[in-house]
Design an enzyme around this catalytic site. Structure first.
Site: not given
Length: 756
Positions: A97-98, A162, A450, A645, A647
């Site tokens: 999806d990213h 995520d 965000r 995030s 990440r």
């Protein structure tokens, strides 16, 4: 018929739940919150001899599921390949999806992504196929919406790579965002460690009406708690008002809990959740949940006297709640709509609304789309000129297919709206916005979660505001931030003054949900014959080499890489947007290390003093110089360092580039854990004022590593260029197991050692 995932596991969880809850209640000696029930029911070990201390005890859990989005899955699965396992130990999924950039529209953008990221998608599909991992193809939808529709279940526990994994709390699940290394641990059969959270209770009374929606609940809460007010805590919503909210509305509230730093958020099981399970074809799960429903919410005494059971209590009357708009530049600057126009004038924010964007993982349910469409329909019926650009991002193929069938997408396109792919898109900076590179001051409004500077389009001067989809749609029609849709009139094409009516929406499609191809690919029963190939010449994927173990010595003479000033999120440490394409190539993506952080010295980004040659350098180039010197460097930061995030690249990059330690005033939870997992030293000032002692040309020692143990501070020595020396204490939150990660060089190294 809808496929029911994990049914046997769900049945087993519910079968064991009553006894586990009763045992936990006996141990603690009082009624239990829902959060406590789920956490104690998922312990990896037997019950302790005494109750865990909130905010203090480190606890090992066995989550029911792991979910990974494509940007973080690359590095997570590259690490998993090093773990020596033949199959993921718990049900796991990958969601593409990213990596789909919003440029023109859904079909063309999806085609372009499948071409430009084919190598990555093929890698993720093959590695998923090999290791028994479910794979959701590009276009299937955004990870959190797909999880809510297919995998989340009341009373369950999952982790996801995520930060908005917390969305599943809307279906009564403890769902927590983690770094990829945490996911690797769980997929490798290890337990997952978490500091036992504090508990924040939010009592909702009354009922939403008119322009107010579930989104406004979390916008209000964000204004109360701020971006770090929920750190180290789980937020549990309850009360008569909670029971009136739709399941997807609950999901919206939990989703944005990431913006207050909360470990996760959750609602108790109720009729709305049951309706959602049945509406998405999971009647069997609803039936199973109903058998143990008294254990899928808090004990009655807790909600009757919440002040006795929660560390903090907030009460919101939904009947009195006004729509809010949060921002710009931070998701916790909350302004009621009635005061928003004045705030725009007082602060000099750009009044013209350039773009309104709705959808995303936060607000793309059938209810959201139908309410926004009811406003868009009025623009047509009342002959209004829509003056802002307008985009719609469906959350999943099931939602997209259904709202298209029911005519809502036609309504949006009739007012000039552009339907984007079922992907993250502009929410994460995957937006090829025209003119963004000019850096002009402008305003946009989104229903996303965000809105940090440069988050959506890379332009630091884009003022991003967050609101509900219906509020965004109303402002897009008006084209100005000085408009109040609840009270103001607009002039239509015929010169008549007209007023927008309150939005109308429905929770479920009258004809039921439908989809032709939901985009799911099941893994091979036997993956032993599946090959996972990574081209050594690829600039998108790179096999990993283990990080080196600690050499047993104190850190001496570290160069100061950067002293970050102010907000330093994971977006500042490792930007998304165009850098997403390198998420599977550690060396390449490390070239964005801290390029968005503001240097205390000079107050510019990506400009630091190179202490070796004395010149001005980029952060990545200075880091490489220090790494290649054999000494390494240290990063110094401000409050809530690493918020945003989950990440893990923001932890792997500094590790790869020779950063030995990160010293800050305070950490965001996920980032601190990510640093620990990668064998980094994450430390905090015992006295925050010591931040001011650090000079640009200091050489820095970290002393006491030979006696590194839980609860014992370390010492930092500043060797100033003028020959003077200063020392101060620094704290850490490492427990014994995490200290072993540090000594081994990473948590993954420790797993490998135990495998041999």
């Amino acid at each position: 018929m809808t496929k029911i995932f994990d049914l046997d596991r769900i049945k087993a969880t519910y079968a064991a739940l009553p006894a586990r809850v009763e045992a936990a209640r006996a141990l603690i000696g009082r009624p239990l919150t829902l959060t406590e029930k789920i956490l104690y029911a998922h312990l990896s070990d037997a019950l302790p001899v005494k109750a865990f201390d909130r905010g203090q005890s480190y606890v090992d859990f066995n989550p029911d599921r792991v979910a990974m989005q494509d940007a973080t899955a690359q590095m997570a699965l590259l690490q998993f390949m090093q773990a020596g396992k033949s199959r993921a130990a718990v049900p796991s999924t990958v969601h593409c999806d990213h990596l789909i950039q919003a440029r023109i529209g859904a079909a063309e953008d999806l085609r372009a992504a499948n071409e430009s990221s084919k190598e990555v998608f093929d890698f993720l599909a093959s590695v998923s196929n090999k290791y028994g991992i479910g794979f959701w193809k590009p276009g299937a939808g955004i990870i959190h919406q797909v999880v809510l529709e297919n995998y989340a279940f009341p009373g369950g526990m999952m982790i996801g790579t995520d930060s908005h994994t917390v969305n599943a709390g809307g279906l009564g699940m403890i769902a927590i965002g983690v770094g990829g290394a945490d996911a690797v641990d769980v997929m490798a059969g290890m337990s997952w460690e978490l500091k036992f959270p504090k508990l924040i209770g939010v009592k909702l009374t009354g009922k939403l009406s008119g322009w107010t929606s579930a989104k406004d609940v979390i916008l209000k809460v964000a204004g109360i708690l701020t971006v770090k007010g929920g750190t180290g805590a789980i937020v549990e919503y309850f009360g008569e008002g909670a029971r009136t909210l739709s399941c997807t509305g609950k999901g919206t509230i939990c989703n944005m809990g990431a913006e207050i730093g909360a470990t996760t958020s959750i609602f108790g099981y109720d009729k709305k959740m049951e309706d959602y399970l049945r509406g998405t074809g999971r009647d069997i799960v609803a039936d199973e949940a109903n058998r143990v429903k008294e254990h899928l919410t808090a004990d009655p005494e807790v909600y009757a006297h919440p002040e006795q059971y929660f560390d903090q209590l907030i009460e919101i009357n939904l009947s009195e709640l006004e729509p809010h708009i949060n921002g710009p530049f931070t998701p916790d600057l909350a302004t009621p709509v009635s005061k928003f126009a004045q705030a725009v004038r007082d602060n000099g924010w750009p009044e013209k609304l350039e773009v309104g964007l709705i959808g995303s993982c936060t607000n793309s349910s059938y209810e959201d789309i139908s309410r926004a469409a009811s406003i868009a329909r009025q623009a047509i019926d009342k002959k209004l000129e829509v003056t802002s650009e307008y985009t719609v991002t469906p959350g999943s193929e099931m939602v997209r297919y259904t709202v298209e069938r029911d005519g809502y997408l036609d309504t949006f396109t009739s007012i000039g709206g552009v339907i984007l792919a079922n992907a993250c898109g502009p929410c994460i900076g995957q937006w090829a916005r025209h003119n963004a590179e000019k850096g002009e001051r402008n305003s946009i409004m989104t229903s996303f979660n965000r809105n940090f500077a440069k988050r959506n389009d890379g332009n630091p001067n884009t003022h991003g505001f967050v609101a509900s989809p219906e509020i965004v749609t109303a402002y897009a029609i008006a084209g100005t931030l000085l408009f109040n849709p609840m009270t103001d009139f607009l002039v239509n094409k015929e010169g008549k003054k007209v007023k927008l009516d309150e939005p109308q929406g429905i929770e479920f499609p009258p004809g039921g949900f439908a989809v032709e191809d939901n985009g799911y690919q099941a893994p091979a029963e036997d993956g032993s014959k599946v090959d996972v190939i990574v081209d050594p010449k690829s600039n998108r994927l790179q096999l990993l080499d283990p990080f080196k173990a600690w050499n047993g010595e104190d850190f001496k003479g570290l160069y100061l890489l950067i002293k970050a000033k102010g907000k330093c999120t994971t977006d500042h440490i490792s930007m998304a947007g165009p850098w997403l394409k390198y998420r599977g190539h550690l060396e390449n993506i490390s070239q964005n290390l801290l390029i968005g952080a503001v240097n205390f010295f000079g107050e510019k980004t990506n400009a630091v003093k190179n202490q070796i040659n004395g010149g001005l350098d980029t952060v990545p180039d200075a880091a490489k110089a220090y790494r290649d010197s054999g000494i390494g460097s240290i990063v110094v930061g401000d409050e809530n360092y690493g918020e945003g995030s989950s990440r893990e690249h923001a932890a792997m990059e500094p590790r790869f580039m020779g950063v030995k330690a990160v010293l800050v005033k305070s950490f965001a939870r996920i980032h601190e854990t990510n640093l620990k997992k990668q064998g980094m030293l994450a430390i905090t000032f015992a006295d925050r004022a010591d931040y001011d002692k650090i000079r640009e040309d200091d050489r820095i020692d970290v002393i006491g590593l030979g006696d590194f143990e839980e609860g014992r501070p370390l010492t930092v020595r500043l060797n100033h260029a003028d020959g003077s020396v200063e020392e101060f204490l620094v704290n850490h939150t490492y427990n014994n197991n995490q200290i072993e990660w540090f000594r081994a060089g990473s948590a993954l190294n420790l797993i490998n050692q135990k495998e041999k």
